[in-house]
Design a protein around this motif. Structure first.
Motif, PDB file in Angstrom:
ATOM      1  N   ASP A  41       0.832  -1.207   0.000  1.00 42.20           N
ATOM      2  CA  ASP A  41       0.000   0.000   0.000  1.00 42.20           C
ATOM      3  C   ASP A  41       0.865   1.255   0.000  1.00 42.20           C
ATOM      4  O   ASP A  41       0.598   2.219  -0.743  1.00 42.20           O
ATOM      5  N   HIS A  42       1.896   1.257   0.832  1.00 43.83           N
ATOM      6  CA  HIS A  42       2.790   2.420   0.899  1.00 43.83           C
ATOM      7  C   HIS A  42       3.559   2.605  -0.419  1.00 43.83           C
ATOM      8  O   HIS A  42       3.741   3.733  -0.887  1.00 43.83           O
ATOM      9  N   ARG A  46       1.190   4.140  -2.990  1.00 45.26           N
ATOM     10  CA  ARG A  46       0.966   5.579  -2.751  1.00 45.26           C
ATOM     11  C   ARG A  46       2.213   6.386  -3.076  1.00 45.26           C
ATOM     12  O   ARG A  46       2.128   7.520  -3.571  1.00 45.26           O
ATOM     13  N   GLU A 101       2.274   6.839  -6.807  1.00 41.19           N
ATOM     14  CA  GLU A 101       1.289   7.844  -7.214  1.00 41.19           C
ATOM     15  C   GLU A 101       1.792   9.255  -6.915  1.00 41.19           C
ATOM     16  O   GLU A 101       1.565  10.186  -7.690  1.00 41.19           O
ATOM     17  N   THR A 102       2.486   9.409  -5.799  1.00 35.13           N
ATOM     18  CA  THR A 102       3.006  10.732  -5.436  1.00 35.13           C
ATOM     19  C   THR A 102       4.089  11.192  -6.407  1.00 35.13           C
ATOM     20  O   THR A 102       4.113  12.351  -6.821  1.00 35.13           O
ATOM     21  N   GLU A 135       5.755   8.411   3.108  1.00 32.13           N
ATOM     22  CA  GLU A 135       5.564   7.010   2.717  1.00 32.13           C
ATOM     23  C   GLU A 135       6.842   6.201   2.911  1.00 32.13           C
ATOM     24  O   GLU A 135       6.803   5.029   3.301  1.00 32.13           O
TER      25      GLU A 135
END
Length: 310
Positions: free
Chosen positions: A87-88, A91, A94-95, A127
């Motif tokens: 999950d991290h 993300r 995506e960042t 993250e």
């Protein structure tokens, strides 16, 4: 460092953290395989195809079931950590993508772009901190501790069964030791959190200056007017050199607009008028008689004495 270089550096660091977290995947797969092997051995023992050759449940099949449970518990522990890590990592990716989009967005001003990139940088580093906090080495150590507990000693079992159960327990102890060694190896691979860089004074100056290729001319005119201090000028020149290198090859007009020159001329005229007004407000020195010389002073005193004698 340019914005593109900062984003690339964060992306590279993100890959290091993703790789660091994925170290648990190999261990988790190995634990799942041992779980399946223990379960298959229990089924074989119950069917009469196991080490004892006696069909039906007994101390040996129970020991295999206990080992299967321990391996499953250890694998589930790593499963949970891997799920959080994935999950991290998602993300974080995506960042980084969002940062690249902001970096080329033509509708953003320089100040807006810098503010958004700074916020996204903080998110990316957050993250990475979360991935580091998962601590794969610690999770693997915990999994090793579960496996190391082994299987219980049966209270009533024949010697042959006890010997077989001791082999199962010994195999689990040896595997737990190998897991601990792997945890220590992975602990040494922990990446470092990148520093969250902020704009330097020169970069902040550039962000608030006119967005025009004629920045060189503006700096020179300000210099000639003695309108800024030496340190401020050096900040402009330093930032200018870096910006020229960064934007080398970019298409754009290489001139200064007439309106920009007029605004600058107005600023300089206003500064000059203000200086003159300040000088006009200074008090004029008072004028008085010059002090008497020693000769004139004696003559004045002698004249006063004569008038007094009369």
């Amino acid at each position: 460092m340019t914005q593109s270089a900062r984003i690339d550096a964060l992306a590279n660091a993100g890959q290091d953290f993703a790789l660091y977290g994925s170290q648990m995947a190999v261990i988790r797969a190995a634990l799942a395989e041992r779980r399946d092997q223990a379960g298959a051995a229990a089924e074989a023992e119950i069917s009469g195809r196991g080490p004892t050759g006696v069909p039906g449940a007994g101390p040996v099949s129970n020991a295999f079931r206990a080992a299967e449970s321990k391996y499953a518990e250890a694998a589930d522990l790593l499963d949970a950590a891997l799920s959080k890590g994935e999950d991290h990592v998602a993300r974080l990716g995506e960042t980084i993508t969002a940062m690249r989009t902001v970096q080329v967005d033509p509708d953003l001003s320089r100040a807006e772009r810098s503010a958004k990139l700074k916020a996204l940088t903080g998110t990316a580093i957050g993250e990475m901190r979360a991935l580091l906090a998962l601590d794969p080495a610690r999770s693997i150590t915990a999994a090793a501790g579960i496996v190391a507990t082994g299987v219980p000693e049966p209270s009533r079992a024949p010697a042959s069964s006890r010997a077989r159960i001791a082999e199962i327990r010994g195999g689990m102890t040896a595997y737990a030791a190998s897991l601990q060694a792997e945890a220590e190896r992975i602990a040494a691979l922990a990446p470092e959190i990148p520093e969250q860089t902020t704009l330097s004074p020169a970069e902040r100056l550039i962000a608030n200056m006119w967005r025009m290729p004629g920045l060189t001319m503006a700096a020179l005119l300000l210099d000639l007017a003695a309108w800024i201090t030496f340190g401020f000028r050096m900040a402009i020149y330093t930032a200018l050199r870096a910006k020229m290198e960064e934007e080398k090859g970019e298409a754009g007009p290489q001139y200064i607009l007439v309106d920009d020159l007029r605004r600058l001329k107005g600023i300089l005229q206003a500064a000059d008028e203000t200086r003159r007004e300040i000088e006009d407000l200074r008090p004029v020195a008072r004028r008085g008689r010059p002090p008497l010389s020693a000769t004139k002073k004696r003559a004045r005193d002698l004249s006063a004495d004569q008038e007094g004698g009369q």
